[in-house]
Design an enzyme around this catalytic site. Structure first.
Site, PDB file in Angstrom:
ATOM      1  N   LYS A  46       0.842  -1.202   0.000  1.00  0.00           N
ATOM      2  CA  LYS A  46       0.000   0.000   0.000  1.00  0.00           C
ATOM      3  C   LYS A  46       0.879   1.256   0.000  1.00  0.00           C
ATOM      4  O   LYS A  46       2.089   1.177   0.261  1.00  0.00           O
ATOM      5  CB  LYS A  46      -0.918  -0.020   1.223  1.00  0.00           C
ATOM      6  CG  LYS A  46      -0.184  -0.062   2.562  1.00  0.00           C
ATOM      7  CD  LYS A  46      -1.113  -0.492   3.697  1.00  0.00           C
ATOM      8  CE  LYS A  46      -0.369  -0.514   5.029  1.00  0.00           C
ATOM      9  NZ  LYS A  46      -1.162  -1.132   6.096  1.00  0.00           N
ATOM     10  N   ARG A 144     -10.894  -0.242  14.485  1.00  0.00           N
ATOM     11  CA  ARG A 144     -10.622   0.629  13.343  1.00  0.00           C
ATOM     12  C   ARG A 144     -11.447   0.154  12.153  1.00  0.00           C
ATOM     13  O   ARG A 144     -12.381   0.809  11.733  1.00  0.00           O
ATOM     14  CB  ARG A 144      -9.117   0.604  13.051  1.00  0.00           C
ATOM     15  CG  ARG A 144      -8.665   1.646  12.090  1.00  0.00           C
ATOM     16  CD  ARG A 144      -7.166   1.600  11.866  1.00  0.00           C
ATOM     17  NE  ARG A 144      -6.720   0.379  11.198  1.00  0.00           N
ATOM     18  CZ  ARG A 144      -5.468   0.194  10.767  1.00  0.00           C
ATOM     19  NH1 ARG A 144      -4.554   1.125  10.960  1.00  0.00           N
ATOM     20  NH2 ARG A 144      -5.132  -0.920  10.161  1.00  0.00           N
ATOM     21  N   TYR A 263      15.492  29.901  10.180  1.00  0.00           N
ATOM     22  CA  TYR A 263      14.319  30.747  10.408  1.00  0.00           C
ATOM     23  C   TYR A 263      14.037  30.937  11.893  1.00  0.00           C
ATOM     24  O   TYR A 263      14.115  29.985  12.676  1.00  0.00           O
ATOM     25  CB  TYR A 263      13.081  30.116   9.767  1.00  0.00           C
ATOM     26  CG  TYR A 263      13.019  30.249   8.261  1.00  0.00           C
ATOM     27  CD1 TYR A 263      13.135  31.494   7.643  1.00  0.00           C
ATOM     28  CD2 TYR A 263      12.827  29.129   7.456  1.00  0.00           C
ATOM     29  CE1 TYR A 263      13.057  31.610   6.264  1.00  0.00           C
ATOM     30  CE2 TYR A 263      12.743  29.240   6.074  1.00  0.00           C
ATOM     31  CZ  TYR A 263      12.857  30.488   5.480  1.00  0.00           C
ATOM     32  OH  TYR A 263      12.772  30.605   4.129  1.00  0.00           O
ATOM     33  N   MET A 314      12.156  24.244   3.818  1.00  0.00           N
ATOM     34  CA  MET A 314      11.505  23.446   2.777  1.00  0.00           C
ATOM     35  C   MET A 314      12.514  22.707   1.892  1.00  0.00           C
ATOM     36  O   MET A 314      12.368  21.514   1.619  1.00  0.00           O
ATOM     37  CB  MET A 314      10.623  24.346   1.902  1.00  0.00           C
ATOM     38  CG  MET A 314       9.804  23.571   0.889  1.00  0.00           C
ATOM     39  SD  MET A 314       8.916  24.632  -0.256  1.00  0.00           S
ATOM     40  CE  MET A 314       7.755  25.440   0.828  1.00  0.00           C
TER      41      MET A 314
END
Ligand SMILES: *Cc1c(COP(=O)(O)O)cnc(C)c1O
Length: 383
Positions: A46, A144, A263, A314
C-alpha cells in the site's frame, strides 16, 4: 520536453539521491517467508510500496516468488493488477459504496469489514451470477476496521453468495512482545474464526511474525519489514537495509558564538561553529520535527554524526560540522544509509519509520539497485 537526467547526471548535478536496493527487499521477503514457514508469505504494498515505488517493488517481490499482495485503495489495486496479472490482490480499506463492479472487473478482492460491505458484495455477486472472492476482516481490538465478532453469525448467511477466501484481523501492538493484548487478540480471532465457514486465516503483520507465540496461521502479511524497517524495536534489526538517501553540501561557513542559524533564530551557536547547508528539506521528506527538539536529527557527514541546527526548511537544512572531517561544496552527506536507519531518523523526529518511508520526497533522483533492478526497470518502462 528534455529527457530526465540520468543517474550519473543527477550525481554530477549534486541532486539528493534516493537509492532503493531491490535485492535487499527480495532477501527480506525470503527471510520473512522462511521465518513463517508453513504459512504463505504475502506482501503489503500500500501507499506506493511504502513510498518506494509500487512498480519496482511489486516486480522484485513477484520475482522472489510472492503471489499475494495487499493494497489499501482500490486505485492502488488497479495499478498493481497491470503489473501482476496472476497475483491475488486484496484491498484492505474494504468496499466503497457502489464500487463492487470495479473490484470484480479488475479481479481485486475487497477485505470486507462491516455488515453493509458484506451485504453489498453478496448482492453484487448474486446479480453478477458469480461468487467473487473476498476476505473477511474481524476486529479483535484495534477498533478501526473489521466486523465486531458479535455480528458474525448474521454475516455468515450473506457469505453463501460469494467466496470468502481469507479471514483476517490486525494486531494493536505486535511490535511490543510483552503486550498482553497480543495473546488476547489471538484468542479472540480463533473464537471468531470458529463462527465462520472454514477458510484460510491471517493475523500477522511484520512484527507479528516475530511474536513468540508464532501465530502465523495460513498467511502472513508483512509490509514495513520488507522495506528494511525494524519489526522488533529495541532489539537488533533482523532485516536488510533497503533505503539510502544522500544530499550534498551547498555552502560551508564559520560563525562566531552568539550567532543564530535558520528561520526565527531558534538555535544559537554556543561557541565558534562550522556549519554546512545541505540541499534537502521537509519538502523532501526530511521531517521538520527533526529540528524541533533539544538536539536536531543527525546527518552523517565527514565521517561523523552531525546534528541539524536551526529549523529544517523546505528545500534546505543546516548541519553543525564542527566535529566532522573536512567538508566542502559538492560533498555528499548521508541522511539514510549504513549509519542512519529509517527507525533512527524516525526516533529523532518523534515519529515512526513508516511515516519516514511514506513521506519520502518525489523530486529527487531515485536509483533502483539489486538483482531485480533490471527487470523492474523494464516494467516501469512499459507502464
Ligand atoms: C499495513 C497493514 C499490514 C502491514 O503492516 P506492517 O506493520 O507494515 O508489516 C498488515 N495488515 C494490515 C491490515 C495493514 O493495514
Amino acid at each position: 520536453m528534455p529527457d530526465l537526467p540520468s543517474p550519473d547526471e543527477n550525481r554530477a548535478l549534486g541532486q539528493a539521491i534516493l537509492t532503493i536496493d531491490l535485492g535487499a527487499l527480495a532477501e527480506n521477503w525470503r527471510r520473512l517467508a522462511g521465518r513463517a514457514k508453513g504459512a504463505e508469505c504475502a506482501a503489503v504494498v500500500k501507499a506506493d510500496g511504502y513510498g518506494l515505488g509500487i512498480g519496482p517493488v511489486a516486480r522484485a517481490l513477484l520475482a522472489a516468488g510472492c503471489k499475494t499482495f495487499f493494497v489499501a485503495h482500490v486505485s492502488e489495486g488497479v495499478i498493481l493488477r497491470k503489473l501482476a496479472p496472476e497475483a491475488q490482490i486484496f484491498v484492505l480499506n474494504g468496499l466503497p459504496p457502489r464500487s463492487a463492479k470495479i473490484f470484480a472487473r479488475a479481479g481485486l478482492a475487497p477485505v470486507l469489514g462491516s455488515s453493509p460491505e458484506i451485504a453489498e458484495w453478496a448482492d453484487f455477486c448474486r446479480r453478477d451470477g458469480a461468487p467473487h472472492p473476498a476476505a473477511i476482516h474481524i476486529d479483535t481490538g484495534l477498533n478501526r476496521l473489521g466486523l465486531d465478532p458479535r455480528d458474525l453469525a448474521r454475516a455468515r448467511e450473506a457469505m453463501a453468495s460469494f467466496t470468502p477466501v481469507l479471514a483476517m484481523s490486525h494486531f494493536v501492538s505486535a511490535e511490543d512482545q510483552s503486550a498482553p493484548r497480543n495473546h488476547l487478540q489471538i484468542q479472540r480471532f480463533f473464537e471468531a474464526c470458529g463462527q465462520l465457514p472454514p477458510m484460510p486465516a491471517s493475523l500477522c503483520n511484520s512484527s507479528g511474525i516475530f511474536l513468540e507465540e508464532r501465530p502465523f496461521l495460513d498467511l502472513v502479511r508483512p509490509g514495513y519489514a520488507l522495506y528494511g524497517g525494524n519489526p522488533t524495536p529495541g532489539s537488533e534489526n533482523p532485516m536488510r537495509r533497503v533505503v539510502g538517501l544522500t544530499a550534498t553540501v551547498l555552502q560551508v561557513r564559520d560563525i562566531p558564538a552568539g550567532e543564530t542559524a535558520g528561520y526565527n533564530g531558534r538555535w544559537t551557536a554556543p561557541s565558534r561553529r562550522k556549519l554546512a547547508t545541505i540541499n534537502l528539506g521537509y519538502a523532501d521528506g526530511f521531517p521538520r520535527s527533526g529540528s524541533i527538539g533539544e538536539i536536531g536529527a543527525d546527518v552523517y557527514a565527514g565521517g561523523n554524526y552531525c546534528p541539524v541546527v536551526g529549523r529544517i526548511s523546505m528545500d534546505l537544512s543546516i548541519i553543525d560540522i564542527s566535529e566532522a572531517g573536512p567538508l566542502a561544496r559538492g560533498d555528499r552527506v548521508e541522511i539514510l544509509g549504513p549509519h542512519i536507519g529509517v527507525d533512527d531518523l524516525a526516533a529523532e523526529a518523534g515519529t515512526i519509520g513508516y511515516e519516514i518511508l511514506t513521506g519520502l520526497g518525489k523530486r529527487y533522483a531515485r536509483e533502483y539497485r539489486g538483482e531485480a533492478a533490471a527487470a523492474a526497470a523494464a516494467i516501469v518502462g512499459k507502464a
